[in-house]
Motif scaffolding. Structure first.
Motif, PDB file in Angstrom:
ATOM      1  N   LEU A   1       0.824  -1.198   0.000  1.00 33.17           N
ATOM      2  CA  LEU A   1       0.000   0.000   0.000  1.00 33.17           C
ATOM      3  C   LEU A   1       0.862   1.255   0.000  1.00 33.17           C
ATOM      4  N   GLY A   2       1.931   1.245   0.810  1.00 34.58           N
ATOM      5  CA  GLY A   2       2.781   2.424   0.918  1.00 34.58           C
ATOM      6  C   GLY A   2       3.515   2.758  -0.359  1.00 34.58           C
ATOM      7  N   THR A   3       3.714   1.776  -1.236  1.00 39.73           N
ATOM      8  CA  THR A   3       4.399   2.029  -2.504  1.00 39.73           C
ATOM      9  C   THR A   3       3.428   2.094  -3.687  1.00 39.73           C
ATOM     10  N   THR A   4       2.140   2.164  -3.384  1.00 34.22           N
ATOM     11  CA  THR A   4       1.133   2.366  -4.428  1.00 34.22           C
ATOM     12  C   THR A   4       1.121   3.844  -4.814  1.00 34.22           C
ATOM     13  N   PRO A   5       1.141   4.163  -6.100  1.00 29.86           N
ATOM     14  CA  PRO A   5       1.294   5.559  -6.533  1.00 29.86           C
ATOM     15  C   PRO A   5       0.367   6.552  -5.856  1.00 29.86           C
ATOM     16  N   TRP A   6      -0.936   6.254  -5.710  1.00 27.29           N
ATOM     17  CA  TRP A   6      -1.832   7.270  -5.148  1.00 27.29           C
ATOM     18  C   TRP A   6      -1.540   7.562  -3.687  1.00 27.29           C
ATOM     19  N   VAL A   7      -1.004   6.576  -2.973  1.00 28.96           N
ATOM     20  CA  VAL A   7      -0.608   6.822  -1.579  1.00 28.96           C
ATOM     21  C   VAL A   7       0.718   7.566  -1.543  1.00 28.96           C
ATOM     22  N   SER A   8       1.708   7.087  -2.337  1.00 29.73           N
ATOM     23  CA  SER A   8       3.015   7.743  -2.353  1.00 29.73           C
ATOM     24  C   SER A   8       2.908   9.201  -2.771  1.00 29.73           C
ATOM     25  N   ALA A   9       1.977   9.500  -3.710  1.00 30.68           N
ATOM     26  CA  ALA A   9       1.817  10.882  -4.176  1.00 30.68           C
ATOM     27  C   ALA A   9       1.403  11.812  -3.043  1.00 30.68           C
ATOM     28  N   MET A  10       0.644  11.288  -2.087  1.00 25.67           N
ATOM     29  CA  MET A  10       0.202  12.122  -0.963  1.00 25.67           C
ATOM     30  C   MET A  10       1.324  12.414   0.025  1.00 25.67           C
ATOM     31  N   LEU A  11       2.434  11.684  -0.098  1.00 22.18           N
ATOM     32  CA  LEU A  11       3.569  11.931   0.790  1.00 22.18           C
ATOM     33  C   LEU A  11       4.461  13.053   0.281  1.00 22.18           C
ATOM     34  N   ASP A  12       4.267  13.462  -0.962  1.00 23.00           N
ATOM     35  CA  ASP A  12       5.128  14.470  -1.567  1.00 23.00           C
ATOM     36  C   ASP A  12       5.152  15.749  -0.745  1.00 23.00           C
ATOM     37  N   GLY A  13       6.362  16.197  -0.410  1.00 25.24           N
ATOM     38  CA  GLY A  13       6.525  17.437   0.345  1.00 25.24           C
ATOM     39  C   GLY A  13       6.440  17.289   1.839  1.00 25.24           C
ATOM     40  N   HIS A  14       6.133  16.080   2.328  1.00 27.56           N
ATOM     41  CA  HIS A  14       6.030  15.871   3.770  1.00 27.56           C
ATOM     42  C   HIS A  14       7.354  15.350   4.330  1.00 27.56           C
ATOM     43  N   SER A  15       7.501  15.448   5.626  1.00 29.20           N
ATOM     44  CA  SER A  15       8.684  14.922   6.304  1.00 29.20           C
ATOM     45  C   SER A  15       8.260  14.257   7.593  1.00 29.20           C
ATOM     46  N   LEU A  16       9.132  13.423   8.093  1.00 25.09           N
ATOM     47  CA  LEU A  16       8.810  12.654   9.293  1.00 25.09           C
ATOM     48  C   LEU A  16      10.068  12.500  10.134  1.00 25.09           C
ATOM     49  N   PRO A  17      10.008  12.801  11.446  1.00 22.90           N
ATOM     50  CA  PRO A  17      11.197  12.627  12.296  1.00 22.90           C
ATOM     51  C   PRO A  17      11.444  11.148  12.579  1.00 22.90           C
ATOM     52  N   THR A  18      12.691  10.727  12.508  1.00 19.99           N
ATOM     53  CA  THR A  18      13.084   9.358  12.831  1.00 19.99           C
ATOM     54  C   THR A  18      14.373   9.402  13.645  1.00 19.99           C
ATOM     55  N   ARG A  19      14.799   8.249  14.132  1.00 23.06           N
ATOM     56  CA  ARG A  19      16.055   8.196  14.874  1.00 23.06           C
ATOM     57  C   ARG A  19      17.247   8.542  13.996  1.00 23.06           C
ATOM     58  N   ALA A  20      17.124   8.281  12.704  1.00 25.49           N
ATOM     59  CA  ALA A  20      18.217   8.595  11.789  1.00 25.49           C
ATOM     60  C   ALA A  20      18.287  10.083  11.475  1.00 25.49           C
ATOM     61  N   GLY A  21      17.195  10.783  11.678  1.00 22.95           N
ATOM     62  CA  GLY A  21      17.092  12.186  11.317  1.00 22.95           C
ATOM     63  C   GLY A  21      15.741  12.438  10.662  1.00 22.95           C
ATOM     64  N   ARG A  22      15.485  13.659  10.277  1.00 20.58           N
ATOM     65  CA  ARG A  22      14.212  13.957   9.626  1.00 20.58           C
ATOM     66  C   ARG A  22      14.249  13.487   8.175  1.00 20.58           C
ATOM     67  N   ILE A  23      13.242  12.696   7.791  1.00 11.97           N
ATOM     68  CA  ILE A  23      13.137  12.150   6.447  1.00 11.97           C
ATOM     69  C   ILE A  23      12.202  13.035   5.625  1.00 11.97           C
ATOM     70  N   HIS A  24      12.729  13.543   4.499  1.00 11.77           N
ATOM     71  CA  HIS A  24      11.946  14.368   3.584  1.00 11.77           C
ATOM     72  C   HIS A  24      11.536  13.512   2.387  1.00 11.77           C
ATOM     73  N   MET A  25      10.261  13.611   1.977  1.00 12.32           N
ATOM     74  CA  MET A  25       9.728  12.734   0.932  1.00 12.32           C
ATOM     75  C   MET A  25       9.294  13.529  -0.296  1.00 12.32           C
ATOM     76  N   ARG A  26       9.625  12.947  -1.470  1.00 11.21           N
ATOM     77  CA  ARG A  26       9.194  13.556  -2.731  1.00 11.21           C
ATOM     78  C   ARG A  26       8.712  12.454  -3.664  1.00 11.21           C
ATOM     79  N   TRP A  27       7.644  12.749  -4.395  1.00  4.39           N
ATOM     80  CA  TRP A  27       7.072  11.796  -5.336  1.00  4.39           C
ATOM     81  C   TRP A  27       7.378  12.262  -6.753  1.00  4.39           C
ATOM     82  N   GLN A  28       8.072  11.407  -7.514  1.00  6.95           N
ATOM     83  CA  GLN A  28       8.393  11.705  -8.900  1.00  6.95           C
ATOM     84  C   GLN A  28       7.311  11.085  -9.792  1.00  6.95           C
ATOM     85  N   VAL A  29       6.452  11.932 -10.374  1.00  7.65           N
ATOM     86  CA  VAL A  29       5.291  11.455 -11.132  1.00  7.65           C
ATOM     87  C   VAL A  29       5.722  10.667 -12.370  1.00  7.65           C
ATOM     88  N   GLU A  30       6.682  11.189 -13.125  1.00  5.26           N
ATOM     89  CA  GLU A  30       7.057  10.569 -14.392  1.00  5.26           C
ATOM     90  C   GLU A  30       7.554   9.133 -14.206  1.00  5.26           C
TER      91      GLU A  30
END
Length: 423
Positions: A65-94
């Motif tokens: 589900l998390g790697t389904t395009p319509w879900v991944s597209a909603m993650l574009d521009g969001h970030s999430l704090p983790t133990r490794a550091g803040r993770i920034h997410m971008r969805w490449q449409v093409e």
């Protein structure tokens, strides 16, 4: 590197789970998602905390589900704090690719110390086609390709880093390793690796070619004397003495075959540590240990290990094997503040190092893996780890097999005088 791959993948898998649940709950679809993600019998499952509730989910369904395009597209521009550091997410449409970027990143290096590897940036791209996942894992100029297969019970991944400049690998740590800007580092490295989740089983096949280092000034150690045997004459211990040969049997049996690092021993140690589930065996060469004794210190950090490797490789080129072995024998710790082969031989046996017989040499060499512990055990019980001493005896060369077996057997019966330590 072996720990880094495993740790990043586990962190990103958990990140994907948390992100999907976060998005779904924000859309008010949590009840639907809980039913869709409910694990079927035999499926790889985990528990997620959502608010005050604990939700049991099937991990493959969650990854799907998390790697389904319509879900991944909603993650574009969001970030999430983790133990490794803040993770920034971008969805490449093409390309229908989800890109995750951590900047800066802190990557745990279990087995190398309590501190984490810290790098400026790491990037992971993920694309799914049916049950097949693929992408890249990169940092700086290094880019490793990966692909995997998702099934109800597991996620099996394969990685490949093609031959890449070693200097690009060290450049990732230039801010925390002071030698990187001043050293001229040549050669290439790469690896292939596999990782199976949720078992955590993994393999690693590294390859290194033409590794050389210049500019660290290790040639100055050519005329150096021991800094820890004050009052004793300079050691005359030869590199073919019984103690020198016993030390090689105990600490670096391939000493005369490697260039300061030993990929064969590294691979063997890696496989054993994986079987045991903990660090049971190290893979530091005598050259690396000498670098630790003379320069880097023994603090258990990942950056120290990388510094140690640079000095070891250059010392192999500037000092040569014989001088490295003599320097190690003159500076090696033997417990209770005792340092150097002559000091150890005098303290424990009342002899000079070149006067030791085979049994005494093996006994002292067997202490080197943990000198403080072995010295204490000898002083309190009259023995060190006899099984290890026997193992060292079986590796003593050149010696006939029958002689090594007899020497090993004799170590179970011998009673050495208990040393008077702390005086």
């Amino acid at each position: 590197m072996k720990r880094t791959v495993k740790t990043i993948l586990r962190a990103l898998t958990l990140l994907g789970m948390a992100t999907v649940v976060l998005v779904l709950s924000g859309l008010g679809l949590l009840l639907i998602a809980r039913q869709a993600l409910k694990p079927v019998p035999g499926e790889w499952a985990t528990s997620l905390r959502v608010g005050s509730a604990t939700v049991e989910v099937g991990v493959p369904s969650l990854i799907w589900l998390g790697t389904t395009p319509w879900v991944s597209a909603m993650l574009d521009g969001h970030s999430l704090p983790t133990r490794a550091g803040r993770i920034h997410m971008r969805w490449q449409v093409e390309s229908e690719t989800l890109e995750l970027r951590c900047s800066p990143c802190s990557i745990p290096a279990r087995g190398l110390g309590v501190e984490a590897f810290r790098i400026d940036e790491a990037r992971l791209s993920v694309r799914r086609r049916g049950s097949h996942l693929e992408g890249s894992l990169s940092s700086g100029n290094l880019v490793a390709a990966w692909h995997g297969t998702l099934s109800p019970r597991a996620l099996n991944l394969k990685f490949n880093l093609p031959a890449s400049p070693i200097r690009d690998g060290y450049a990732l740590f230039a801010s925390v390793i002071p030698e990187v800007p001043q050293a001229t580092i040549s050669g290439s490295f790469g690896f292939s690796a596999t990782l199976a989740l949720p078992s955590g089983n993994y393999t690693l096949k590294p390859h290194v070619d033409g590794f050389s280092v210049q500019g660290l000034g290790t040639a100055t150690f050519m005329g150096a004397r021991s800094t820890c045997s004050a009052g004793l004459r300079k050691s005359r211990l030869s590199t073919d003495s019984l103690l020198a040969r016993a030390v090689l049997a105990a600490e670096d049996q391939r000493f005369f075959e490697h260039a300061g690092f030993d990929l064969v021993e590294f691979t063997s140690a890696f496989q054993r540590n994986q079987r045991e589930g903990q660090i049971e065996r190290g893979a530091s060469t005598l050259s690396q240990q000498l670098a630790r004794l003379l320069i880097t210190g023994s603090e258990r950090t990942p950056t120290r290990k990388l510094r140690e490797l640079l000095y070891a490789v250059e010392m192999e080129q500037t000092l040569g094997k014989a001088r490295i072995l003599r320097l190690y024998l003159d500076n090696a710790p033997w417990g209770d503040g005792i340092c150097g082969a002559d000091a150890a031989a005098r303290q424990y046996f009342g002899l000079r190092a070149q006067e030791l017989d085979a049994g005494q040499a093996v006994w002292l060499a067997a202490m080197l893996h943990n000198p403080a512990m072995e010295a204490h055990q000898w002083a309190t019980t009259g023995q060190i780890n006899v099984a290890r001493a026997q193992w060292v005896a079986t590796g003593l060369r050149p010696m006939l097999r029958s002689e090594r077996e007899e020497l090993s057997k004799s170590l179970t019966e011998v009673v050495w005088p208990i040393p008077a330590l702390g005086q």
